[in-house]
Scaffold this active site. Structure first.
Site, short mmCIF file in Angstrom:
data_model
loop_
_atom_site.label_atom_id
_atom_site.label_comp_id
_atom_site.label_asym_id
_atom_site.label_seq_id
_atom_site.Cartn_x
_atom_site.Cartn_y
_atom_site.Cartn_z
N ASP A 53 -4.09 -2.60 5.11
CA ASP A 53 -4.81 -2.96 3.89
C ASP A 53 -4.20 -4.22 3.27
O ASP A 53 -4.24 -4.42 2.06
CB ASP A 53 -4.77 -1.80 2.87
CG ASP A 53 -3.36 -1.46 2.42
OD1 ASP A 53 -2.40 -1.78 3.16
OD2 ASP A 53 -3.21 -0.89 1.32
N ASP A 61 -2.79 -6.70 -1.33
CA ASP A 61 -3.06 -5.41 -0.70
C ASP A 61 -3.68 -4.46 -1.72
O ASP A 61 -3.65 -4.70 -2.92
CB ASP A 61 -1.83 -4.82 -0.01
CG ASP A 61 -0.78 -4.31 -0.98
OD1 ASP A 61 -1.05 -4.20 -2.19
OD2 ASP A 61 0.33 -3.98 -0.52
N LEU A 62 -4.28 -3.42 -1.19
CA LEU A 62 -5.03 -2.49 -2.02
C LEU A 62 -4.10 -1.44 -2.60
O LEU A 62 -3.27 -0.86 -1.88
CB LEU A 62 -6.13 -1.82 -1.22
CG LEU A 62 -7.29 -2.73 -0.77
CD1 LEU A 62 -8.25 -1.96 0.11
CD2 LEU A 62 -8.03 -3.29 -1.98
#
Length: 520
Positions: free
Chosen positions: A447, A404-405
């Site tokens: 995300d 994930d970001l």
């Protein structure tokens, strides 16, 4: 114990009931029976009218007769919801501190007043707001006639406020479920229209099906599709519901140039253009007939003679027509999800002549995320199960990487959701380019992404993550990514456990500030 039972019963509504009417009835009944009030009224906020309507009254039949259906705007409630009456999250209005001659109440219970200052007076009032998780009012609970005959203690108010908070969650959930059901219905209608694309080559039949589907699934009672006549440039009605072909609304000599001022990006939402009445009137060519909506509401959330137009665009980007939608049955401005569905219906109409390509696109979207074009969560779970079965048969392991970001929320907050969407699209392209031929990438959440890597040892996983990281450094400088990896079957012998192992590794990577962490 009675108070606790009331809290538990309302809490169960949050998880177990999607029907709003049933939720409201259960809230009123539970508060009355478990918290000991002779009368409970639910005043539900109506965004179409910007007011609060008494939808449910439990207990005193006289209260039900006097209050049910009564509607008052927030201005009528403000004198009651005054900070001077605020006590532990509720509003307790002593009779001697409020002039009930004002137009704020229509029922006073038949209770004999006493001189005891702690006794409940027939003109005392107790109100508890129900708030959406976003902060705005969903409704107001009005409770009266405590069976104890006493004014509520701080403990009583704490319990009542807690129950109201859970009741608000139940109402919010039921309203969200209703909108989700409408969205599902829209998608089902969309699929039905799609099936007709493979059954008929009659574009007019497809257009009529689109109009009817927009009415049935999205609630617009008037829908029309107009196409640009190549010879004259005028818009010509092809199909309609609510309106009839040939009536004054659809017969005005309108060209694409006439409506171009309506297609202002300032009013664009999900590819649809929604304008207030005064803006539409100002931008439209003077002298032409203008239809005026009848199903209007009042307030900031209400439809009030708005203009809603959706351009039909062909594969080259040329506008070939428009969809007009009017008369929403709920009298509300359509939410973004509904406009998104309307845009999809418009896409159906615009691509009615390219049947095969359109069906292929729908099949693609059934398995892929529309933003990043990666495979979606449903396919991810299927692939995980099939890959585990393959590994069990062959004895050859596979790797799972979750990603994930970092700082993604900061990007959305500082640069807007468009920048966030573009970052997700860019990461989707990077993931696709970095994988081996046998690997697959999925978007499984906002995300959150997943990689399934057959026959991948730790070195192969490290290599894939390295390629992704290097590509991100060049293309996504405002965000970075963290990765958690787990191997099947060495780290987990079941797909669900494998996801948990990779997720735990991802958490540890983020906590430690590392790029990649393998499952322990």
């Amino acid at each position: 114990m009675t108070h606790l039972r009331g809290l538990l019963e309302v809490t169960s509504l949050v998880r177990g009931e999607d029907d709003l009417d049933a939720v409201l009835e259960a809230i009123a009944r539970t508060i009355a029976e478990c918290l000991g009030f002779g009368t409970v009224a639910v005043n539900l906020y109506r965004p179409a009218w910007d007011d609060f309507q008494v939808t449910n009254v439990y207990g005193n039949p006289g209260a039900r007769e006097a209050l049910l259906g009564d509607a008052r705007d927030l201005a009528s409630w403000r004198p009651l919801l005054d900070d001077r009456f605020l006590r532990r999250g509720a509003y307790l209005i002593p009779h001697e501190h409020f002039d009930w001659a004002a137009d704020v109440a229509t029922f006073v219970p038949d209770i004999e007043p006493t001189d005891d200052p702690d006794a409940w007076h027939p003109e005392d009032a107790l109100m508890v707001p129900m708030r959406h998780s976003a902060g705005h009012l969903l409704g107001i609970l009005s409770v009266d006639e405590p069976r104890s005959g006493r004014k509520p203690s701080d403990e009583d108010l704490d319990v009542l406020v807690a129950v109201a908070e859970h009741a608000a969650l139940a109402v919010e959930g039921a309203q969200a479920a209703a909108e989700a059901a409408r969205h599902r219905a829209a998608l089902e209608q969309l699929l039905r229209v799609s099936s007709r694309l493979s059954e008929t080559l009659d574009a007019d039949e497809i257009f009529q099906s689109v109009c009817e589907s927009v009415r049935d699934a999205l609630g617009f009672q008037h829908v029309a599709i107009e196409l640009v006549e190549s010879a004259t440039g005028r818009l010509s009605a092809q199909a309609a519901v609510g309106w009839t072909l040939g009536d004054e609304t659809l017969s005005a000599p309108v060209t694409l140039a006439d409506i171009a001022p309506l297609l202002d990006p300032a009013f664009e939402v999900e590819g649809c253009f929604l304008l207030p009445s005064d803006e539409g009137q100002r931008r439209f060519t003077a002298g032409l007939f203008v239809y005026h909506s009848r199903l209007n509401g009042r307030g900031p959330w209400a439809w009030n003679r708005h203009w809603l137009v959706v351009p039909l665009v062909d594969r080259t980007g040329k506008t070939i027509g428009v969809i007009w939608a009017d008369e929403p049955e709920d009298r509300l401005l359509p939410p973004r999800e509904r406009l998104q569905a309307l845009r999809l219906f418009a896409n159906q109409a615009a691509t009615a002549v390219t049947l095969v390509e359109h069906v292929q696109e729908l099949r693609f979207l059934a398995d892929h995320d529309p933003l990043t074009r990666l495979l979606n969560r449903r396919v991810f779970m299927e692939r995980l199960d099939s890959e585990a079965a393959r590994a069990d048969r062959s004895g050859r392991p596979f790797g799972l990487v979750l990603c994930d970001l970092d700082r993604f929320k900061l990007l959305n907050d500082s640069q807007g959701h468009l920048a966030g969407d573009e970052a997700l699209r860019t990461l989707g392209r990077i993931l696709g380019d970095a994988l081996r031929r046998s690997d697959e990438a999925f978007r499984i959440g906002g995300d959150e992404f997943a990689l399934v890597l057959p026959d991948a040892d730790p070195d192969a996983i490290e290599s894939v993550v390295e390629r992704i990281t290097v590509a991100m450094e060049g293309a996504l400088q405002t965000v970075r990514a963290s990765f958690g990896a787990a191997a099947y079957p060495s780290d987990a012998g079941h797909p669900e456990a494998l996801v948990h192992a990779a997720d735990a590794a991802l958490y540890e990577a983020k906590r430690a500030g590392e790029r990649l962490r393998f499952a322990a």
